[in-house]
Design an enzyme around this catalytic site. Structure first.
Site, PDB file in Angstrom:
ATOM      1  N   SER A  27      40.006  49.685  24.975  1.00  0.00           N
ATOM      2  CA  SER A  27      39.926  50.942  24.206  1.00  0.00           C
ATOM      3  C   SER A  27      39.008  51.939  24.906  1.00  0.00           C
ATOM      4  O   SER A  27      39.337  53.123  25.040  1.00  0.00           O
ATOM      5  CB  SER A  27      39.369  50.661  22.808  1.00  0.00           C
ATOM      6  OG  SER A  27      40.254  49.853  22.090  1.00  0.00           O
ATOM      7  N   ARG A  31      39.907  55.637  26.985  1.00  0.00           N
ATOM      8  CA  ARG A  31      39.224  56.870  26.557  1.00  0.00           C
ATOM      9  C   ARG A  31      38.359  57.448  27.673  1.00  0.00           C
ATOM     10  O   ARG A  31      38.221  58.668  27.787  1.00  0.00           O
ATOM     11  CB  ARG A  31      38.401  56.579  25.293  1.00  0.00           C
ATOM     12  CG  ARG A  31      39.291  56.374  24.043  1.00  0.00           C
ATOM     13  CD  ARG A  31      38.512  55.646  22.954  1.00  0.00           C
ATOM     14  NE  ARG A  31      39.216  55.561  21.679  1.00  0.00           N
ATOM     15  CZ  ARG A  31      40.175  54.668  21.381  1.00  0.00           C
ATOM     16  NH1 ARG A  31      40.600  53.798  22.298  1.00  0.00           N
ATOM     17  NH2 ARG A  31      40.743  54.648  20.185  1.00  0.00           N
ATOM     18  N   GLN A 174      44.349  54.527  16.647  1.00  0.00           N
ATOM     19  CA  GLN A 174      45.199  55.292  17.570  1.00  0.00           C
ATOM     20  C   GLN A 174      45.640  56.602  16.923  1.00  0.00           C
ATOM     21  O   GLN A 174      45.647  57.653  17.566  1.00  0.00           O
ATOM     22  CB  GLN A 174      46.417  54.465  17.973  1.00  0.00           C
ATOM     23  CG  GLN A 174      46.031  53.244  18.806  1.00  0.00           C
ATOM     24  CD  GLN A 174      47.210  52.378  19.171  1.00  0.00           C
ATOM     25  OE1 GLN A 174      48.327  52.621  18.737  1.00  0.00           O
ATOM     26  NE2 GLN A 174      46.962  51.354  19.966  1.00  0.00           N
ATOM     27  N   ASP A 325      43.450  42.839  16.655  1.00  0.00           N
ATOM     28  CA  ASP A 325      44.092  42.235  17.827  1.00  0.00           C
ATOM     29  C   ASP A 325      43.787  40.740  17.958  1.00  0.00           C
ATOM     30  O   ASP A 325      44.295  40.085  18.869  1.00  0.00           O
ATOM     31  CB  ASP A 325      43.635  42.960  19.099  1.00  0.00           C
ATOM     32  CG  ASP A 325      44.175  44.391  19.149  1.00  0.00           C
ATOM     33  OD1 ASP A 325      45.227  44.646  18.521  1.00  0.00           O
ATOM     34  OD2 ASP A 325      43.550  45.240  19.811  1.00  0.00           O
TER      35      ASP A 325
HETATM   36  C1  S3P Z   1      43.312  50.539  19.583  1.00  0.00           C
HETATM   37  C2  S3P Z   1      43.570  50.494  18.245  1.00  0.00           C
HETATM   38  C3  S3P Z   1      44.317  49.400  17.602  1.00  0.00           C
HETATM   39  C4  S3P Z   1      44.451  48.174  18.503  1.00  0.00           C
HETATM   40  C5  S3P Z   1      44.785  48.553  19.918  1.00  0.00           C
HETATM   41  C6  S3P Z   1      43.706  49.456  20.493  1.00  0.00           C
HETATM   42  C7  S3P Z   1      42.573  51.706  20.123  1.00  0.00           C
HETATM   43  O1  S3P Z   1      45.612  49.872  17.281  1.00  0.00           O
HETATM   44  O2  S3P Z   1      45.426  47.301  18.010  1.00  0.00           O
HETATM   45  O3  S3P Z   1      44.882  47.400  20.731  1.00  0.00           O
HETATM   46  O4  S3P Z   1      42.065  51.622  21.266  1.00  0.00           O
HETATM   47  O5  S3P Z   1      42.479  52.717  19.420  1.00  0.00           O
HETATM   48  P1  S3P Z   1      45.887  50.672  15.917  1.00  0.00           P
HETATM   49  O6  S3P Z   1      44.986  51.804  15.933  1.00  0.00           O
HETATM   50  O7  S3P Z   1      47.305  51.135  15.944  1.00  0.00           O
HETATM   51  O8  S3P Z   1      45.624  49.674  14.835  1.00  0.00           O
END
Ligand code: S3P
Length: 449
Positions: A27, A31, A174, A325
């Protein structure tokens, strides 16, 4: 990015022992590249995850006009174009398997007056994009999609985007992040309301890059974020902490392989990411966290895990965002726990790289682990030993592949996965790191099969 299929197999053997570091958090890696591309000047990144997902984001940032340099392992520089300065890409942006990459990049692009096409692999092309496209349309973006709100699709951003106030209908970092990224290039205040707070890396990092973002917690636990548009983002020096979602495989493996004692150093311990550790502690896991420290606005520490007699528990639905996850690998821990482990509130699992609720259930069934499941819950009945011997279909999902390979390290018979190639999307060093701990995970050749 398409791969040759790579069947893999894991076998029980020696206890796992040693001290390792896992690669940078996925993540934060995505970013770092994106915010670096929107800053004015050079952002330096150390410890970037060099998995396929993040490399796709690096390529997309280049295609959108940023200068992206790779200086050595994990070490990158991004010379940004500034908010509002993205260029129209000549070719479609290919995000491979990466949901985070594509959804956040759609947010970035949607408030710029340019047209970009987004493509991905078969897994990404099945995943719902409407959750991100709906608010981006409200901000003035036009979307052309061939089939529903799925890839491949093209976004045309407006001359001037509208700042909106958006209540996120699903707990998704996300979606929140896509709206905030679009809001960066909208004049005025973009507001995001999160009824159920999710991982907050976007907020922390945007503030670190100098954006004006105010976060308020309401009495009912919701979070309101107000972002002032069109800031000048200042380049940063970022050190990416180890990914807790990758460390999870080593931690659970240490708990279920008899005699094991493993330390994973430098793990991100952001409270929105530690749901698995909390759950494992409730299951009586022998885990300790040492050397807790702050770096770059995040807490990190070393996680030590030893073989444990686990007990089944109920994992409440409200914990899902902090371990979304990690359910596939929690199901493996649950397979070795005394009694039943009930996991609630799993609806979001069905729209990940695969339908993980179904994929986990099928994998458990193939390896003799009893379970029951409903639309958004799973209950695994554990035992001291697990038969194993099955072949698991991974559906282009890295976490399904890695979770069931962990099962094979502790089951009576080896466990195979039909395709381990997707592991390279998030954790290319997975097999080597396990080999260093004494784990036996191999690519399955026809002779060995
Ligand atoms: C993430 C958010 C999660 C996660 C993904 C990474 C992120 O998804 O499952 O592996 O970096 O914002 P969702 O926001 O759709 O739950």
């Amino acid at each position: 990015m398409s791969h040759a299929t790579k069947p893999m197999i894991a076998r029980a053997g020696n206890p796992l022992a040693g001290t390792i570091r896992v690669p940078g958090d996925k993540s934060i890696s995505h970013r770092s590249l994106m915010f670096g591309a929107l800053a004015v000047g050079e952002t330096r990144i150390e410890g970037l995850l060099e998995g396929e997902d993040v490399l796709a984001t690096a390529a997309a940032m280049k295609a959108l006009g940023a200068n992206v340099h790779h200086d050595g392992p994990g070490s990158w520089r991004v010379d940004g174009v500034g908010v509002g300065g993205l260029c129209e890409p000549e070719l479609p942006l290919d995000f491979g398997n990466a949901g985070t990459g594509v959804r956040l990049a759609m947010g970035m692009v949607a408030s710029h007056a340019l047209t970009a096409t987004f493509i991905g692999d078969a897994s990404l092309s099945r995943r719902p994009m409407g959750r991100v496209l709906d608010p981006l349309r409200d901000m003035g973006a036009e979307v052309l999609a061939r089939s529903g709100d799925r890839l491949p699709l093209t976004i045309r951003g407006p001359e001037t985007a509208l700042p909106i106030s958006y209540r996120v209908p699903v707990p998704s970092a996300q979606v929140k992040s896509a709206v905030l990224l679009a809001g960066l290039n909208a004049p005025g205040i973009t507001t995001v309301i999160e009824p159920i707070p999710t991982r907050d890396h976007t907020e922390r990092m945007l503030m670190g890059f100098g954006a004006e973002l105010v976060s308020e917690q309401t009495a009912d636990g919701a979070r309101i974020l107000r972002l002032t548009g069109q800031p000048e983002l200042k380049p940063q020096a970022i050190t990416v902490p180890g990914d807790p979602s990758s460390a999870a495989f080593m931690i659970v493996a240490a708990l279920v392989v008899p005699g094991s004692d493993v330390t994973v150093e430098n793990v991100l311990l952001n409270p929105h990411r530690t749901g698995l550790l909390k759950t494992l502690e409730e299951m009586d896991a022998d885990i300790s966290i040492e050397n807790v420290r702050e770096t770059g606005g995040e807490t990190i520490g070393d996680v030590c895990a030893r073989h444990s007699r686990l007990k089944g528990i109920t994992v409440p639905a409200d914990r899902a965002p902090s371990m979304i996850d990690e359910y596939p690998v929690l199901a493996i821990a649950a397979a070795f726990a005394q009694g039943r482990t009930r996991m609630l509130g799993l609806h979001e699992l069905t729209v990940k790289e695969s339908d993980r609720l179904a994929a986990v259930a099928d994998g458990l069934a193939a390896n003799g682990v009893p379970y029951e499941k409903g639309e958004d819950w799973l209950e695994v009945t554990g035992a001291q030993s697990v038969k194993g011997g099955g072949t698991v279909t991974t559906h282009l999902d890295h976490r399904i592949a890695m979770s069931f390979l962990v099962l094979g390290l502790a089951s009576d018979s080896p466990v195979s996965v039909d395709d381990g190639a997707p592991i390279a999307t998030s954790f290319p060093a997975f097999t080597d790191l396990f080999a260093g701990l004494g784990g036996r995970i191999d690519v399955q050749t026809e002779d060995a099969a």
